[in-house]
Write an enzyme that holds these catalytic residues in place. Structure first.
Site, PDB file in Angstrom:
ATOM      1  N   ASN A 182       1.270  -2.347   5.694  1.00  0.00           N
ATOM      2  CA  ASN A 182      -0.324  -1.427   5.537  1.00  0.00           C
ATOM      3  C   ASN A 182      -1.337  -1.312   4.889  1.00  0.00           C
ATOM      4  O   ASN A 182      -1.890  -0.542   4.676  1.00  0.00           O
ATOM      5  CB  ASN A 182       1.175   0.191   4.799  1.00  0.00           C
ATOM      6  CG  ASN A 182       0.832   1.606   4.525  1.00  0.00           C
ATOM      7  OD1 ASN A 182       0.487   1.963   5.482  1.00  0.00           O
ATOM      8  ND2 ASN A 182       0.063   1.354   3.851  1.00  0.00           N
ATOM      9  N   GLY A 186       1.004  -1.316  -0.114  1.00  0.00           N
ATOM     10  CA  GLY A 186       0.216  -0.179  -0.003  1.00  0.00           C
ATOM     11  C   GLY A 186       0.267   1.352  -0.120  1.00  0.00           C
ATOM     12  O   GLY A 186       0.395   2.489   0.981  1.00  0.00           O
ATOM     13  N   ALA A 187       2.358   1.260  -1.003  1.00  0.00           N
ATOM     14  CA  ALA A 187       3.062   2.110  -0.363  1.00  0.00           C
ATOM     15  C   ALA A 187       2.476   3.514  -1.852  1.00  0.00           C
ATOM     16  O   ALA A 187       3.386   4.426  -1.788  1.00  0.00           O
ATOM     17  CB  ALA A 187       4.185   1.653  -0.693  1.00  0.00           C
ATOM     18  N   LYS A 244      -8.729  -4.999  12.441  1.00  0.00           N
ATOM     19  CA  LYS A 244      -7.352  -3.856  13.076  1.00  0.00           C
ATOM     20  C   LYS A 244      -7.313  -4.676  14.309  1.00  0.00           C
ATOM     21  O   LYS A 244      -6.046  -4.867  14.837  1.00  0.00           O
ATOM     22  CB  LYS A 244      -6.845  -2.931  13.009  1.00  0.00           C
ATOM     23  CG  LYS A 244      -7.289  -1.786  11.099  1.00  0.00           C
ATOM     24  CD  LYS A 244      -5.741  -2.532  10.611  1.00  0.00           C
ATOM     25  CE  LYS A 244      -5.790  -1.330   9.541  1.00  0.00           C
ATOM     26  NZ  LYS A 244      -4.799  -1.762   8.412  1.00  0.00           N
ATOM     27  N   TYR A 279     -13.967  -3.036   9.678  1.00  0.00           N
ATOM     28  CA  TYR A 279     -12.662  -2.324   9.922  1.00  0.00           C
ATOM     29  C   TYR A 279     -12.352  -2.634  10.941  1.00  0.00           C
ATOM     30  O   TYR A 279     -10.635  -3.069  11.838  1.00  0.00           O
ATOM     31  CB  TYR A 279     -12.264  -1.004   8.884  1.00  0.00           C
ATOM     32  CG  TYR A 279     -11.056  -0.104   9.284  1.00  0.00           C
ATOM     33  CD1 TYR A 279     -10.203  -0.563   8.538  1.00  0.00           C
ATOM     34  CD2 TYR A 279     -10.801   0.379  10.320  1.00  0.00           C
ATOM     35  CE1 TYR A 279      -8.962   0.170   7.855  1.00  0.00           C
ATOM     36  CE2 TYR A 279      -9.697   1.085  10.116  1.00  0.00           C
ATOM     37  CZ  TYR A 279      -8.555   0.912   9.590  1.00  0.00           C
ATOM     38  OH  TYR A 279      -7.934   1.641   9.318  1.00  0.00           O
ATOM     39  N   SER A 284      -4.053   0.268  13.257  1.00  0.00           N
ATOM     40  CA  SER A 284      -4.867   1.455  13.993  1.00  0.00           C
ATOM     41  C   SER A 284      -5.493   1.573  15.478  1.00  0.00           C
ATOM     42  O   SER A 284      -5.859   0.216  16.200  1.00  0.00           O
ATOM     43  CB  SER A 284      -6.595   1.214  13.178  1.00  0.00           C
ATOM     44  OG  SER A 284      -6.880   2.285  13.271  1.00  0.00           O
ATOM     45  N   ALA A 293     -12.949  -4.123  13.833  1.00  0.00           N
ATOM     46  CA  ALA A 293     -12.288  -5.710  13.891  1.00  0.00           C
ATOM     47  C   ALA A 293     -11.025  -6.494  13.356  1.00  0.00           C
ATOM     48  O   ALA A 293     -10.569  -7.347  13.900  1.00  0.00           O
ATOM     49  CB  ALA A 293     -13.421  -6.173  13.318  1.00  0.00           C
TER      50      ALA A 293
END
Length: 251
Positions: A90, A12-13, A159, A155, A142, A157
């Site tokens: 990421n 995800g960069a 993380k 989301y 997160s 859950a």
């Protein structure tokens, strides 16, 4: 330069926090594989890293939800840069809405990318790290995974799952001199935070007011913590979860 001679892979960069992390690792001398579902963004970020920092860098396109695509990406990285010493998981997706308004298709995509994708990429690099008896794995989770977040139930859950995965994996691979740590950003100036404002300006304003430092993070402020965890300075840290949230959460 604390990471000279090492190869880092950041998922995800292509933009946002991931691009900032890739830049921070390159600034410390690492060769960086920029992995993103957007091939153009990955190639652009990789070219910028090489030009700015004088390091080897390659852009690789892969949807981390696709295990075959992950394997192909890792083969390219190994060919062009070498085996991965530092992995930063990421890549993630989210949909901001109430849980009762969300759909099963949305749940599946969020779970598959955020949790299964993190597991898939980690598994893909782990054998080579074990073989060489070294490595650093950093998950980007997160604070939603620690304390929950309205409008981000699934989301949160995923993380939370990433945090637990990192702790358990850290126990298993410590004997191989591999560290596993998790960074939990709070509200950060990215497209995702923009989604929150689009969903509810009132929610966005309340979130910013609740941050003791009174502002969202800049991506570079997350990246600096990741670069530290990737370095030998953090060699005795593993299984840890670090919040970078301006004090929004203190747990």
């Amino acid at each position: 330069m604390k990471l000279r001679g090492r190869v880092a892979l950041v998922t995800g960069a292509g933009r946002g926090i991931g691009a900032a992390i890739a830049g921070a690792l390159a600034a410390e001398g690492a060769a960086v594989a920029v992995c993103d579902v957007d091939a153009t963004a990955a190639a652009k970020t990789a070219a910028e890293l090489s030009e700015r920092h004088g390091v080897r860098s390659v852009g690789v396109a892969a949807d981390i939800a696709d295990s075959a695509a992950v394997r192909s990406a890792l083969e390219l990285v190994a060919r062009d840069l070498g085996p991965v010493d530092v992995l930063v998981n990421n890549a993630a997706v989210d949909v901001i809405k109430r849980f009762v308004d969300s759909t099963e298709d949305e749940w599946d995509r969020i779970i598959t990318v955020n949790l299964k994708g993190t597991i898939t990429v980690t598994r893909a690099v782990l054998d080579q790290m074990i073989e060489r008896d070294r490595g650093a794995i950093i998950h980007i989770a997160s604070d939603a995974g620690r304390v929950g977040s309205s409008g981000e139930v699934v989301y949160s859950a995923t993380k939370g799952g990433v945090i637990a995965f990192g702790k358990a994996l850290a126990r298993e691979v410590a004997r191989h001199n591999i560290t596993v740590n998790t960074v939990c950003p709070g509200p950060t100036d990215t497209a995702l935070l923009g989604q929150v404002a689009e969903y509810s300006q009132k929610m966005y304003d309340a979130t910013i007011r609740a941050i003791p430092l009174r502002r969202p993070a800049e991506p570079a402020e997350i990246a600096g913590v990741v670069a530290f965890l990737a370095s030998d300075e953090a060699a005795y840290m593993t299984g840890q979860t670090l919040s970078v949230s301006g004090g929004l959460t203190m747990v």
